[in-house]
Design a protein around this motif. Structure first.
Motif, mmCIF file in Angstrom:
data_model
loop_
_atom_site.group_PDB
_atom_site.id
_atom_site.type_symbol
_atom_site.label_atom_id
_atom_site.label_comp_id
_atom_site.label_asym_id
_atom_site.label_seq_id
_atom_site.Cartn_x
_atom_site.Cartn_y
_atom_site.Cartn_z
ATOM 1 N N LEU A 14 0.821 -1.207 0.000
ATOM 2 C CA LEU A 14 0.000 0.000 0.000
ATOM 3 C C LEU A 14 0.857 1.259 0.000
ATOM 4 C CD1 LEU A 14 -2.729 -1.046 2.605
ATOM 5 C CD2 LEU A 14 -2.658 -1.479 0.148
ATOM 6 N N VAL A 15 2.178 1.081 0.071
ATOM 7 C CA VAL A 15 3.142 2.190 0.099
ATOM 8 C C VAL A 15 2.763 3.172 1.211
ATOM 9 C CG1 VAL A 15 4.483 3.804 -1.306
ATOM 10 C CG2 VAL A 15 3.353 1.878 -2.404
ATOM 11 N N ALA A 16 2.815 2.644 2.434
ATOM 12 C CA ALA A 16 2.422 3.431 3.600
ATOM 13 C C ALA A 16 3.409 4.561 3.863
ATOM 14 C CB ALA A 16 2.344 2.532 4.829
ATOM 15 N N LEU A 47 0.914 -3.275 -6.363
ATOM 16 C CA LEU A 47 0.669 -1.979 -5.739
ATOM 17 C C LEU A 47 -0.802 -1.641 -5.893
ATOM 18 C CD1 LEU A 47 3.742 -1.163 -7.563
ATOM 19 C CD2 LEU A 47 3.698 -0.416 -5.183
ATOM 20 N N ALA A 48 -1.383 -1.031 -4.854
ATOM 21 C CA ALA A 48 -2.824 -0.811 -4.812
ATOM 22 C C ALA A 48 -3.175 0.650 -5.055
ATOM 23 C CB ALA A 48 -3.373 -1.247 -3.451
ATOM 24 N N GLU A 49 -4.241 0.865 -5.810
ATOM 25 C CA GLU A 49 -4.699 2.224 -6.096
ATOM 26 C C GLU A 49 -5.589 2.751 -4.969
ATOM 27 O OE1 GLU A 49 -7.625 4.669 -9.160
ATOM 28 O OE2 GLU A 49 -6.903 2.678 -9.755
ATOM 29 N N HIS A 50 -5.159 3.829 -4.339
ATOM 30 C CA HIS A 50 -5.961 4.541 -3.336
ATOM 31 C C HIS A 50 -5.790 6.036 -3.593
ATOM 32 C CE1 HIS A 50 -6.920 1.008 -0.900
ATOM 33 N NE2 HIS A 50 -5.677 0.623 -1.069
ATOM 34 N N HIS A 51 -6.801 6.800 -3.234
ATOM 35 C CA HIS A 51 -6.750 8.247 -3.470
ATOM 36 C C HIS A 51 -7.162 9.029 -2.228
ATOM 37 C CE1 HIS A 51 -6.238 7.720 -7.843
ATOM 38 N NE2 HIS A 51 -7.089 6.725 -7.725
ATOM 39 N N ASN A 52 -6.571 10.203 -2.088
ATOM 40 C CA ASN A 52 -6.957 11.148 -1.033
ATOM 41 C C ASN A 52 -6.825 10.548 0.357
ATOM 42 O OD1 ASN A 52 -7.791 13.687 -0.143
ATOM 43 N ND2 ASN A 52 -9.960 13.136 -0.167
ATOM 44 N N MET A 53 -5.758 9.780 0.576
ATOM 45 C CA MET A 53 -5.507 9.170 1.879
ATOM 46 C C MET A 53 -4.110 9.569 2.338
ATOM 47 S SD MET A 53 -7.214 5.407 1.386
ATOM 48 C CE MET A 53 -8.903 5.248 0.773
ATOM 49 N N ALA A 54 -4.048 10.220 3.479
ATOM 50 C CA ALA A 54 -2.795 10.815 3.947
ATOM 51 C C ALA A 54 -1.685 9.792 4.142
ATOM 52 C CB ALA A 54 -3.043 11.565 5.253
ATOM 53 N N ILE A 56 -1.184 6.835 2.464
ATOM 54 C CA ILE A 56 -0.940 5.903 1.361
ATOM 55 C C ILE A 56 -0.468 6.669 0.135
ATOM 56 C CG2 ILE A 56 -2.002 4.214 -0.183
ATOM 57 C CD1 ILE A 56 -3.818 3.396 2.067
ATOM 58 N N ALA A 57 0.660 6.231 -0.442
ATOM 59 C CA ALA A 57 1.303 6.977 -1.532
ATOM 60 C C ALA A 57 1.240 6.247 -2.867
ATOM 61 C CB ALA A 57 2.758 7.268 -1.171
ATOM 62 N N SER A 58 0.191 5.418 -3.065
ATOM 63 C CA SER A 58 0.142 4.598 -4.281
ATOM 64 C C SER A 58 -0.960 5.025 -5.232
ATOM 65 C CB SER A 58 -0.044 3.121 -3.908
ATOM 66 O OG SER A 58 -1.206 2.950 -3.104
ATOM 67 N N SER A 59 -1.317 6.309 -5.230
ATOM 68 C CA SER A 59 -2.427 6.763 -6.078
ATOM 69 C C SER A 59 -2.087 6.665 -7.566
ATOM 70 C CB SER A 59 -2.820 8.195 -5.718
ATOM 71 O OG SER A 59 -1.709 9.063 -5.822
ATOM 72 N N ALA A 60 -0.875 7.015 -7.953
ATOM 73 C CA ALA A 60 -0.454 6.922 -9.364
ATOM 74 C C ALA A 60 0.117 5.529 -9.604
ATOM 75 C CB ALA A 60 0.569 8.006 -9.677
ATOM 76 N N THR A 61 -0.767 4.549 -9.617
ATOM 77 C CA THR A 61 -0.348 3.146 -9.541
ATOM 78 C C THR A 61 0.519 2.720 -10.716
ATOM 79 O OG1 THR A 61 -2.510 2.814 -8.493
ATOM 80 C CG2 THR A 61 -1.217 0.851 -8.995
ATOM 81 N N ILE A 75 11.178 -10.289 -10.810
ATOM 82 C CA ILE A 75 9.878 -10.408 -10.165
ATOM 83 C C ILE A 75 8.801 -9.739 -11.010
ATOM 84 C CG2 ILE A 75 10.092 -8.269 -8.806
ATOM 85 C CD1 ILE A 75 8.838 -9.844 -6.435
ATOM 86 N N ARG A 76 7.609 -10.358 -11.067
ATOM 87 C CA ARG A 76 6.488 -9.733 -11.758
ATOM 88 C C ARG A 76 6.009 -8.538 -10.938
ATOM 89 N NH1 ARG A 76 4.693 -12.629 -16.008
ATOM 90 N NH2 ARG A 76 2.946 -11.169 -16.142
ATOM 91 N N VAL A 77 5.599 -7.500 -11.608
ATOM 92 C CA VAL A 77 5.147 -6.280 -10.939
ATOM 93 C C VAL A 77 3.814 -5.875 -11.551
ATOM 94 C CG1 VAL A 77 5.752 -3.923 -10.247
ATOM 95 C CG2 VAL A 77 7.573 -5.592 -10.707
ATOM 96 N N GLY A 78 2.890 -5.447 -10.707
ATOM 97 C CA GLY A 78 1.590 -5.082 -11.259
ATOM 98 C C GLY A 78 0.710 -4.355 -10.280
ATOM 99 N N SER A 79 -0.558 -4.264 -10.665
ATOM 100 C CA SER A 79 -1.544 -3.527 -9.877
ATOM 101 C C SER A 79 -2.420 -4.497 -9.114
ATOM 102 C CB SER A 79 -2.413 -2.674 -10.804
ATOM 103 O OG SER A 79 -3.070 -3.477 -11.769
ATOM 104 N N GLY A 80 -2.651 -4.166 -7.870
ATOM 105 C CA GLY A 80 -3.535 -4.991 -7.054
ATOM 106 C C GLY A 80 -4.525 -4.149 -6.289
ATOM 107 N N GLY A 81 -5.339 -3.347 -6.944
ATOM 108 C CA GLY A 81 -5.396 -3.287 -8.387
ATOM 109 C C GLY A 81 -5.626 -1.864 -8.870
#
Length: 338
Positions: A14-16, A47-54, A56-61, A75-81
Motif C-alpha cells: 500500500l506504500v504506507a 501496488l494498490a490504487e488509493h486516493h486522497n488518503m494521507a 498511502i502513496a500509491s495513487s499513481a499506480t 519479479i512480476r510487478v503489477g496492480s492490485g489493483g
C-alpha cells in the motif's frame, strides 16, 4: 491437498507513509522491499490504487509499477489493483501496454470495481460518470480487446498496448468478481487482507463455475494475507500494533500515517473495537516462525490457494524485511537458516 511449498508467495504494498516520514521515504522503502522480495524468490509485487488518503502513496499506480519494475530484474510487478471505474479502458491499456513493452513478461494488470476512495474524490476522478453493474464486465472485455492482437478493421487501437496481452486478473472482496473471473476464465485474487468474510464462498463459486479460456486452463486463486513475523510471538504482536492502529483508523474514519508500535495496544481498546479489528484481520498470520508456518498451513488447508499475497505493514523498514525473511522460510521458499 496442496503442499505449502507449492503455494507461491507474493506481496501487495500500500506504500504506507510513516509518521515522521515523507512520501519520498515511502517510495524508497517500497523499492527496497520489492528488491528484497525478489531476492527471496517471491512471485510478484503488486501496488494498490488509493486516493486522497494521507497515509498511502500509491495513487499513481501505473507510475509506481514502472518505478518498481525498473528497480528489479525478475519479479512480476503489477496492480492490485487498478480501480477500473476511475479510468477509461483505453488509458489503462496504453499505460500497461507501455509497461509491458518496457518490461516484457513481467507486468500484471489486476482490476477492481470499487472506487478505492471516498465519494468526494470519486466524483473528482469520474466527473459526472454514473457507474452501473454492467459497466465493469464491459470495461474488462474492452481492455481484453485493446491488449489483444489488433483485428482487421479495428478502429480503436491502443498504441502501445495492442498485442501485449498483459495478464488481466480480477480482484474482489465480494462474489461479483468471483463469478465474472470464472465466466471469463481469468485468474482471481480475493481481498481477504481486509474483507475476509466471504473468502471461502467466493473461492468455491470461482472454482465451481470456472470456464477454461485461452488465458487460463484451470482456476488460479490468490488470497490476501496480512502477515507480520518476528523472532518471537510477543515481538510480532508488538509490531502488529501498527497495523491494528491503521485498521482502527479505517473503521473509525480517522485515517492517518502508519504509526509506530505501541505496547499492549489492543488491551487499551473497547471490546467492540477489538472485535472489529479481529474481524477485519481474520486471515492475518502474526507471530514467530513456528506460528507463521502453522498459520500458513491452516490457510493452505482451508483455501487450497495457489498463491498468498502478503500485506506486511511494519513501521520499521528493516524489521519489515526481516518479516519477509521469516515468512519465506516458514513457507519453505528459502531454507529455514535464512
Amino acid at each position: 491437498m496442496k503442499a505449502l511449498k507449492d503455494i507461491g508467495l507474493s506481496m501487495l504494498d500500500l506504500v504506507a507513509v510513516r509518521e515522521g516520514g515523507t512520501v519520498a521515504d515511502a517510495l524508497g522503502i517500497a523499492l527496497r522491499t520489492a528488491q528484497h522480495a525478489e531476492a527471496l524468490g517471491f512471485t510478484r509485487y503488486w501496488l494498490a490504487e488509493h486516493h486522497n488518503m494521507a497515509g498511502i502513496a500509491s495513487s499513481a499506480t501505473a507510475v509506481l509499477v514502472g518505478h518498481i519494475a525498473g528497480g528489479t530484474q525478475r519479479i512480476r510487478v503489477g496492480s492490485g489493483g487498478i480501480m477500473l471505474p476511475n479510468h477509461a479502458p483505453l488509458v489503462v491499456a496504453e499505460a500497461f501496454g507501455t509497461l509491458a513493452e518496457l518490461y516484457p513478461g513481467r507486468i500484471d494488470l489486476g482490476l477492481g470495481r470499487a472506487p478505492g476512495t471516498d465519494p468526494m474524490t470519486m466524483r473528482a476522478l469520474r466527473r459526472d460518470r454514473v457507474e452501473t453493474e454492467e459497466d465493469f464486465p464491459r470495461d474488462v472485455a474492452e481492455l481484453q480487446r485493446l491488449l489483444g492482437p489488433a483485428q482487421p478493421g479495428q478502429r480503436l487501437i491502443a498504441m502501445p498496448g495492442a498485442g501485449t496481452n498483459v495478464p488481466i486478473w480480477l480482484l474482489g472482496s465480494s462474489l461479483f468478481s468471483a463469478r465474472l473471473a470464472a465466466e471469463q476464465g481469468l485468474p482471481y485474487a480475493f481481498a481477504s487482507h481486509f474483507a475476509p468474510r466471504l473468502l471461502l464462498q467466493a473461492i468455491d463459486i470461482y472454482r465451481s463455475q470456472f470456464r477454461p479460456s485461452a488465458t487460463l486452463a484451470q482456476p488460479y486463486v490468490a488470497i490476501g494475507v496480512p502477515m507480520i513475523a518476528a523472532p518471537t510471538d510477543e515481538e510480532a504482536e508488538f509490531l502488529a500494533s501498527s497495523t491494528y492502529q491503521r485498521v482502527l483508523g479505517i473503521i473509525t474514519g480517522k485515517r492517518g500515517r502508519l504509526a509506530p508500535p505501541v505496547e499492549n495496544f489492543m488491551a487499551q481498546l473497547h471490546p467492540q473495537e477489538r472485535a472489529a479489528i479481529a474481524d477485519f484481520l481474520a486471515m492475518a498470520v502474526i507471530g514467530g516462525p513456528l506460528t507463521v508456518r502453522a498459520g500458513f498451513e491452516q490457510l493452505a488447508q482451508a483455501t487450497q490457494a495457489d498463491e498468498f499475497i502478503l500485506v506486511s505493514d511494519v513501521f520499521d523498514a528493516d524489521l519489515r524485511l526481516r518479516s519477509l525473511d521469516i515468512a519465506a522460510a516458514a513457507s519453505s521458499l528459502v531454507p529455514v537458516a535464512a
